[in-house]
Design an enzyme around this catalytic site. Structure first.
Site, PDB file in Angstrom:
ATOM      1  N   ASP A 179     -60.109 -78.332-126.253  1.00 26.04           N
ATOM      2  CA  ASP A 179     -60.797 -77.253-126.863  1.00 26.04           C
ATOM      3  C   ASP A 179     -60.140 -76.200-127.323  1.00 26.04           C
ATOM      4  O   ASP A 179     -59.301 -75.793-127.210  1.00 26.04           O
ATOM      5  CB  ASP A 179     -61.990 -76.998-125.328  1.00 26.04           C
ATOM      6  CG  ASP A 179     -61.089 -76.560-124.310  1.00 26.04           C
ATOM      7  OD1 ASP A 179     -59.858 -76.520-124.240  1.00 26.04           O
ATOM      8  OD2 ASP A 179     -61.384 -76.777-123.069  1.00 26.04           O
ATOM      9  N   ASN A 230     -66.859 -74.846-111.187  1.00 24.49           N
ATOM     10  CA  ASN A 230     -68.013 -75.320-111.443  1.00 24.49           C
ATOM     11  C   ASN A 230     -67.897 -77.029-111.910  1.00 24.49           C
ATOM     12  O   ASN A 230     -68.897 -77.559-112.105  1.00 24.49           O
ATOM     13  CB  ASN A 230     -69.065 -74.741-112.443  1.00 24.49           C
ATOM     14  CG  ASN A 230     -68.466 -74.705-113.754  1.00 24.49           C
ATOM     15  OD1 ASN A 230     -67.409 -75.363-114.176  1.00 24.49           O
ATOM     16  ND2 ASN A 230     -68.859 -74.218-114.638  1.00 24.49           N
ATOM     17  N   HIS A 248     -66.190 -78.126-114.608  1.00 32.10           N
ATOM     18  CA  HIS A 248     -66.221 -78.424-115.852  1.00 32.10           C
ATOM     19  C   HIS A 248     -64.977 -79.197-116.087  1.00 32.10           C
ATOM     20  O   HIS A 248     -63.782 -78.824-115.438  1.00 32.10           O
ATOM     21  CB  HIS A 248     -66.334 -77.387-116.720  1.00 32.10           C
ATOM     22  CG  HIS A 248     -65.443 -76.045-117.006  1.00 32.10           C
ATOM     23  ND1 HIS A 248     -65.841 -74.977-117.214  1.00 32.10           N
ATOM     24  CD2 HIS A 248     -64.217 -76.264-116.639  1.00 32.10           C
ATOM     25  CE1 HIS A 248     -64.906 -74.245-117.301  1.00 32.10           C
ATOM     26  NE2 HIS A 248     -63.599 -74.797-116.927  1.00 32.10           N
ATOM     27  N   GLU A 259     -69.586 -78.272-119.534  1.00 30.74           N
ATOM     28  CA  GLU A 259     -70.161 -77.478-118.326  1.00 30.74           C
ATOM     29  C   GLU A 259     -71.376 -78.367-117.598  1.00 30.74           C
ATOM     30  O   GLU A 259     -71.611 -79.522-118.220  1.00 30.74           O
ATOM     31  CB  GLU A 259     -71.054 -76.448-118.907  1.00 30.74           C
ATOM     32  CG  GLU A 259     -70.069 -75.409-119.615  1.00 30.74           C
ATOM     33  CD  GLU A 259     -69.304 -74.348-118.728  1.00 30.74           C
ATOM     34  OE1 GLU A 259     -68.883 -74.751-117.405  1.00 30.74           O
ATOM     35  OE2 GLU A 259     -68.609 -73.327-119.321  1.00 30.74           O
TER      36      GLU A 259
HETATM   37  P1  PGA Z   1     -57.536 -72.646-115.007  1.00 32.33           P
HETATM   38  O1  PGA Z   1     -58.716 -73.345-115.646  1.00 32.33           O
HETATM   39  O2  PGA Z   1     -56.420 -73.683-114.935  1.00 32.33           O
HETATM   40  O3  PGA Z   1     -57.308 -71.439-115.804  1.00 32.33           O
HETATM   41  O4  PGA Z   1     -57.775 -72.700-113.538  1.00 32.33           O
HETATM   42  C1  PGA Z   1     -59.088 -74.612-115.565  1.00 32.33           C
HETATM   43  C2  PGA Z   1     -60.553 -74.866-116.510  1.00 32.33           C
HETATM   44  O5  PGA Z   1     -61.176 -74.130-116.451  1.00 32.33           O
HETATM   45  O6  PGA Z   1     -60.286 -76.007-116.858  1.00 32.33           O
END
Ligand code: PGA
Length: 239
Positions: free
Chosen positions: A66, A134, A136, A141
C-alpha cells in the site's frame, strides 16, 4: 495456519529463514512486502543476511501492499521512502524491480495495472502482512469485500489516529491510501503474517479463532492454504 510463537527476535530470525530458503531455491522470486513497525526486525535481519551473502535479491521482484494518497516517494512518511530506508538501500536489489502503489495516480486504470503487473511477474511467492488493531491487512479496513483488488480506500479514524505517531499531528496523516485488495493478497502463493505486542492480542485471537468475515479482514486468511503466523508471546497471549 501454522503459528510460530517466540520472542520478537526469534520471530524476525524465523521469518527471515523463509526468505533465505525461497530466494536460494528461486532467485527470481516475487515478494510482497509491508510497512509499519512490525516488519522492522525482519528487515534488519534480512539486511544482515543479505550483506553476509546468505542470499541475493539481484533477480527478485517486490510489490508493496500500500501507499498513502498524496505522498510522493520522496516524502519521509511515504511507504516508498520507508522501503528504501529500511530495506532496499541496504541490500543488492535492483530498485527498478521494486514496486509500491502510486500515491499520486489514484485512477482505477493504474490500480488495475498494479494487479496485472503482479500477475505478469508470475504472482507473489510470499506476501508479508502486519495487522491493524481493527484487523486490517494492507489498508483493507473492516467491511472491505473479499473480492477486492488494488483500489483506493478512505482510512478509518482509528487507523489515522494509530498512524499519527509518525506525523507531526493527525491533520498531516493522509485521509486516503491505495492498497492491494483482499483478493490480491489471497492470490499470493504463501503468506507470512507477523504481529507483535499486547495490543494485537485480541485481533489475533479473532483472526485465528473467530468467524471468517469481512468485518475482520485478516480472518480471510483462514481460507488460504499456506499461511504462517509469527507472534511474540504478548500477541499470542489470548490464544
Ligand atoms: P504496525 O502496523 O506494524 O505499525 O503495527 C500494522 C498495520 O497497520 O498493518
Amino acid at each position: 495456519m501454522k503459528v510460530f510463537i517466540g520472542s520478537a527476535e526469534q520471530v524476525a530470525k524465523e521469518a527471515a529463514k523463509r526468505y533465505v530458503e525461497l530466494l536460494n531455491k528461486k532467485p527470481n522470486a516475487v515478494l510482497g512486502y509491508a510497512t509499519g513497525s512490525t516488519p522492522l526486525g525482519l528487515y534488519s535481519e534480512l539486511i544482515r543476511l543479505n550483506q553476509a551473502g546468505a542470499f541475493s535479491y539481484k533477480e527478485a521482484t517486490t510489490f508493496n501492499l500500500d501507499e498513502y494518497v498524496g505522498l510522493d516517494g520522496s516524502h519521509d512518511q511515504s511507504y516508498r521512502y520507508f522501503m528504501n530506508e529500511n530495506l532496499f538501500n541496504h541490500v543488492d536489489i535492483d530498485k527498478s524491480r521494486t514496486f509500491v502503489p502510486s500515491g499520486l495516480d489514484t485512477s482505477a486504470e493504474t490500480a488495475a495495472a498494479y494487479d496485472e503487473a503482479i500477475e505478469k511477474a508470475g504472482g507473489i511467492d510470499i506476501q508479508l502482512l502486519g495487522i491493524g488493531n481493527n484487523g486490517h491487512i494492507g489498508f483493507n479496513e473492516p467491511g472491505t469485500p473479499f473480492s477486492s483488488k488494488t483500489h483506493m480506500v478512505e482510512l478509518t479514524q482509528n487507523t489515522r489516529e494509530v498512524n499519527s505517531r509518525f506525523f507531526k499531528s493527525i491533520d498531516e496523516v493522509p485521509t486516503h491510501a491505495v492498497t492491494m485488495g483482499v483478493k490480491t493478497v489471497m492470490n499470493a502463493k504463501s503468506i507470512i503474517l507477523i504481529a507483535l505486542g499486547k495490543a494485537k492480542a485480541p485481533i489475533i485471537r479473532e483472526t485465528i479463532m473467530g468467524e471468517v468475515t469481512p468485518e475482520v479482514p485478516a480472518s480471510v486468511l483462514q481460507l488460504h492454504p499456506f499461511v504462517e503466523i509469527y507472534l511474540d508471546e504478548e500477541a499470542a497471549s489470548l490464544l
